[in-house]
Design an enzyme around this catalytic site. Structure first.
Site, PDB file in Angstrom:
ATOM      1  CB  SER A  46      68.424  45.339 -74.433  1.00 35.78           C
ATOM      2  OG  SER A  46      67.921  46.249 -73.487  1.00 35.78           O
ATOM      3  CG  ASN A  60      63.992  49.684 -63.910  1.00 37.45           C
ATOM      4  OD1 ASN A  60      64.019  50.904 -63.889  1.00 37.45           O
ATOM      5  ND2 ASN A  60      63.259  48.974 -63.069  1.00 37.45           N
ATOM      6  CE1 TYR A  61      68.497  45.479 -64.964  1.00 38.78           C
ATOM      7  CE2 TYR A  61      66.228  45.272 -64.219  1.00 38.78           C
ATOM      8  CZ  TYR A  61      67.577  45.369 -63.939  1.00 38.78           C
ATOM      9  OH  TYR A  61      68.005  45.365 -62.643  1.00 38.78           O
ATOM     10  CG  LEU A  62      63.064  44.829 -71.746  1.00 35.85           C
ATOM     11  CD1 LEU A  62      61.686  44.322 -72.101  1.00 35.85           C
ATOM     12  CD2 LEU A  62      64.140  43.867 -72.219  1.00 35.85           C
TER      13      LEU A  62
END
Length: 893
Positions: A648, A851-853
């Site tokens: 992120s 899932n990650y940002l």
């Protein structure tokens, strides 16, 4: 922080270390103002000489901090002096001088960094690193210690910062319902969301239309209304109800539980109070194949009972795929098929023993014919089947959670079939057994009706656990994993879980500088376990590697940081590491990076003989030890949180550096995708190039040439109007990538497409007229239209090879110039899209986006740059992240 236990009982330090102050009881220590990694008294020094035991006298200060006095040396015992290794490759026998965290050196870009902290890692996939943000809270991956004059406090836990934007608590706990009336806006409206927040009064006052609502007005260019149409209009105006009926979309919008407006999300153990649902939908029971469809063995028909025929059908249905050609897939399938045949042998007593003698072609042909029949069904039949399926699934789609209607995720039980796995999975082709109600554990509220399965049987187990969020689970037979049914992605429980995950990653910003400085100091630790732990943390942090859990022999050989083996890392002097291993989902990770010199020396030490191929590089640490160390700094911190944080924060920095100002929406979207691509490379979210990529790129190239073809016609028309434009540099240059041969091919294809389009329209209009009982459209109309098309393209044919062009309708000089300008913009946009698609051919943007940002980064960026969020988030993602849609344009991760 708890001690990290060493796996080797011979790892004993050579000297007596002074007792040090313990912080928070977590196993980490403070010495001379510096924090140390957790260590073990049984850790290893180079020559393995045991050290005397340490004595510790603890007391408690007036402030409640537990302190440890320096132990007195035993009488007659002399401290052994050991020379330091000059190479720095091996853990030292004498206490190493740790680099003070306070020692700060200016970086090349002006930012203060800790002395001895590794420089930013340059990956092979990208040559440009993101510029650091000016905000100290938004540090890039290469940032180290934040303030050179600020002493580091031993306290690691701190409350959430004031800038964490938890939504304000709503005084009235009942969520505010949205207005029932909506004002339709232009799709090109660039408002940042202020209009969307406009509250419409619930009274019977009329809503005034603004300039954006012109599309709701009837066109004034039409012919005057007839008396009949005016009377109809007045009739409908008179009969219009005061409260118009809400559409389905508005009703769903009003029913949305806006949990994020109720204040900060609590992470308690109790997840719900009441829960009612209808369980899981099992697939229909197997229907035997027609009598003439048989498996052949050595040319003879095999009369299989339904149980074994179903398994043979699984392979036959995949006969023309790459899976069925895979030797491992074939081997595993046939092994399980023989096991089924033992229980359900052929009725005509044929003994099946060899896979190569089995002929599945008859069965495969029948399955293909059935698929063709399904594709050939008329639209009405497909619609009817869809409605029947929706009616069957209707009661499983929603559950009732704490009195609210919430959507369920995948409520269907996995059908039986052949396991495909991902990548080179050793069990691909294995038989997935049919689930029955007895295999299912049901989680439901107390005192609510227990649902009845849609197939014969009774539920295996019924529980009432309000501390978990799953509704159903079962254990699949191939890998022995538990499978769960949760609420849908847009549900309140899933949304709260997502928000907590990203808030946890944001909280890491307060601790990351201290953690990096700490593990950097321990890269030269005298204890092998500390040195390995620090080096593993460096790789997890800088390369966003997964921690890596142990895999069994029957699982795919995928690895993470802690499970890297000797052959997975190659050394390239002076400071480059070459990684080559299979990551999650058997995606190959190939990357060559420059690392801190001490990290390079450590990896060289960890690979020293007698280690060889097959041996673990990090043989003293495990993911559990890494996570135990991280939780000492911050509650709930793990290697996975580091991965989310790095993804992120990198994405935020990339967007800040790459977004062009005063650019078109298409150019901004391309910049967004490039920033996302950098994160996908960092997290190794790769994908195989689509087999149709080259043909798709060719199509896009032809689309650009088609626009240039139109531009050439307009240029020639402009030259005819005024010859002065022939020397104007904006119009004088010819389109270099289109020639007469391409033009002839393009015009012939365009002629065929237009004729086909006209024919289909005539057929569709006739079908509509027949359905409405009106006269059919004569075929002469179609023939006349085709003649017009042929006449136009015959005229264009005469213009080939000449600098002459006639337009379909007369246009002025200004109109032609304006049309050329529009085509120039279209060409530019098409080129950007084509390049963007080519750049993204080998990476998957969806995984990191889901899932990650942090989705709030995207929403804030869209609002700040006038890009509709629908251009970047699919409908499912907007449904998944409703809590992220309310952030302002200046929100930062």
């Amino acid at each position: 922080m708890p001690k990290v236990e060493s796996s080797d009982s011979e790892d004993i330090p050579l000297h007596r270390t002074p007792a040090t102050a313990r912080v928070n009881g977590a196993g980490s220590t403070m010495k001379n103002g510096k924090r140390q990694l957790p260590s073990s008294d049984a850790d290893e020094a180079v020559n393995g000489t045991p050290a005397p035991k340490k004595q510790r006298r603890s007391s408690r200060s007036s402030h409640g901090a537990r302190t440890t006095a320096k132990s007195e040396e035993r009488p007659g015992r002399k401290r052994k002096k050991v020379e330091s290794s000059s190479s720095g490759d091996e853990p030292l026998a004498s206490p190493t001088k740790r680099i003070p965290v306070k020692a700060i050196l200016p970086s090349a870009n002006g930012r203060a960094v800790a002395s001895g902290v590794p420089s930013a890692v340059k990956t092979a996939a990208t040559t440009s690193a993101p510029n650091p943000s000016s905000d100290d809270d938004d540090l890039p991956l290469s940032a180290r210690v934040k303030n050179k004059n600020k002493a580091i406090s031993p306290k690691r836990e701190s409350p959430m910062p004031a800038d964490v934007p938890f939504p304000e608590t709503v005084i009235n706990p009942k969520p505010r319902r949205r207005a029932t009336k909506k004002v339709k806006k232009d799709s090109d409206d660039d408002s940042s969301g202020d209009d969307a927040k406009r509250k419409i009064s619930r009274s019977k006052k009329k809503v005034k239309k603004g300039p954006d609502d012109e599309d709701l007005k009837p066109s004034t260019s039409k012919a005057p209304q007839t008396p009949r149409s005016q009377s109809v209009k007045q009739k409908f105006k008179k009969e219009e109800p005061e409260s118009p009926k809400k559409s389905k979309g508005e009703e769903e919008e009003e029913e949305l539980y806006r949990w994020w407006e109720q204040g900060a999300v609590e992470d308690g153990s109790k997840k719900w109070t009441t829960l009612e649902h209808n369980g899981i939908l099992f697939p229909p029971l197997y229907q035997p194949l027609p009598p003439h469809v048989k498996l052949l063995y050595s040319g003879r028909e095999v009369d299989l009972p339904p149980e074994s025929e179903e398994v043979a059908g699984f392979f036959a249905a995949m006969l023309n795929t790459e899976h069925a050609k895979d030797l491992v897939f074939q081997k595993n399938f046939f092994h399980d098929f023989l096991e089924v045949l033992k229980r359900h042998p052929p009725r005509n007593k044929i003994k099946i023993a060899e896979f190569d003698k089995c002929d599945f072609s008859t069965m495969a042909q029948w399955f293909e014919e059935e698929r063709e029949k399904a594709r050939a069904l008329p639209a009405s039949a497909k619609k009817q089947l869809k409605e029947e399926k929706a009616k069957l699934e209707e009661k499983y789609v929603y559950c009732t959670l704490d009195g609210r209607k919430e959507k369920v995720g995948n409520f269907r039980a996995e059908p039986p079939g052949l396991f495909r796995g991902r990548g080179e999975h050793p069990k691909k082709g294995a038989l997935k057994l049919r689930l029955s109600p007895e295999d299912i554990t049901l989680n439901i509220g107390k005192g609510v009706p227990i649902p009845t399965p849609n197939v014969p049987g009774e539920w295996g187990k019924i529980i009432h656990d309000d501390t978990v969020t799953w509704l159903v689970h079962w254990k699949e037979n191939v890998n022995g994993n538990l499978k769960y049914v949760f609420l849908a992605a847009g549900s309140s429980l899933k949304g709260q879980s997502d928000m907590q995950k990203f808030e946890k990653a944001r909280e890491l910003k307060k601790h990351v500088d201290l953690i990096r400085a700490d593990y950097t100091n321990s890269l030269t630790s005298k204890l092998m376990i500390d040195r390995q732990l620090a080096t593993a943390l460096y790789l997890i942090d800088r390369l966003a590697l997964r921690a890596g859990n142990e895999k069994g022999e029957d699982e795919a050989d995928t690895v993470g940081c802690c499970s890297l083996r000797y052959e997975h890392i190659t050394l390239e002097p002076p400071d480059r590491l070459c990684f080559d291993f299979l990551g999650k989902d058997s995606i190959r990770y190939v990357n060559t990076v420059s690392v801190d010199p001490q990290v390079y020396k450590n990896i060289r030490l960890f690979k020293k003989p007698p280690k060889t191929i097959g041996d673990a590089v990090f043989d003293r640490v495990s993911p559990n030890q890494i996570n135990k160390y991280l939780t000492g700094w911050m509650s709930g911190l793990s290697a996975k949180v580091f991965r989310t944080f790095n993804a992120s924060i990198t994405f935020q920095d990339q967007l800040s550096n790459r977004t062009p100002k005063d650019a078109s929406v298409v150019e901004k979207i391309a910049a967004y995708n490039e920033a996302n691509r950098q994160v996908a490379i960092l997290c190794n979210h790769q994908k195989a190039v689509n087999k149709n990529h080259d043909s798709n790129m060719e199509k896009l190239g032809n689309q650009i040439r088609a626009i240039k073809y139109q531009r050439r016609k307009l240029r020639y028309a402009l030259f005819k109007i005024s010859s002065k434009y022939k020397t104007d540099p904006r119009y004088a240059e010819d389109e270099s990538d289109i020639d007469d041969e391409w033009i002839a091919e393009y015009e012939d294809e365009s002629r065929e497409k237009e004729i086909e389009k006209a024919t289909k329209k005539w057929e569709k209009d006739n079908e509509k007229a027949e359905a409405e009982g009106e006269p059919s459209i004569p075929k002469d109309n179609l023939i006349s239209k085709i003649d017009q098309i042929n006449e136009e393209y015959d005229r264009l044919k005469t213009e080939r090879g000449t600098a002459h062009a006639e337009l379909k309708k007369s246009q002025s000089e200004a109109q032609v110039i304006a049309a050329i300008d529009k085509l120039d913009e279209r060409i530019k946009t098409a080129k950007v899209k084509r390049q963007d698609r080519d750049n993204l051919k080998e990476v998957s943007l969806g995984t990191s986006k889901i899932n990650y940002l942090d989705p709030r980064i995207t929403v804030a960026w869209c609002k700040g740059n006038g890009v509709p969020v629908e251009k970047l988030f699919t409908k499912s993602l907007i449904t998944k992240f409703p809590w992220a849609m309310a952030v302002d344009s200046d929100w930062k991760f």
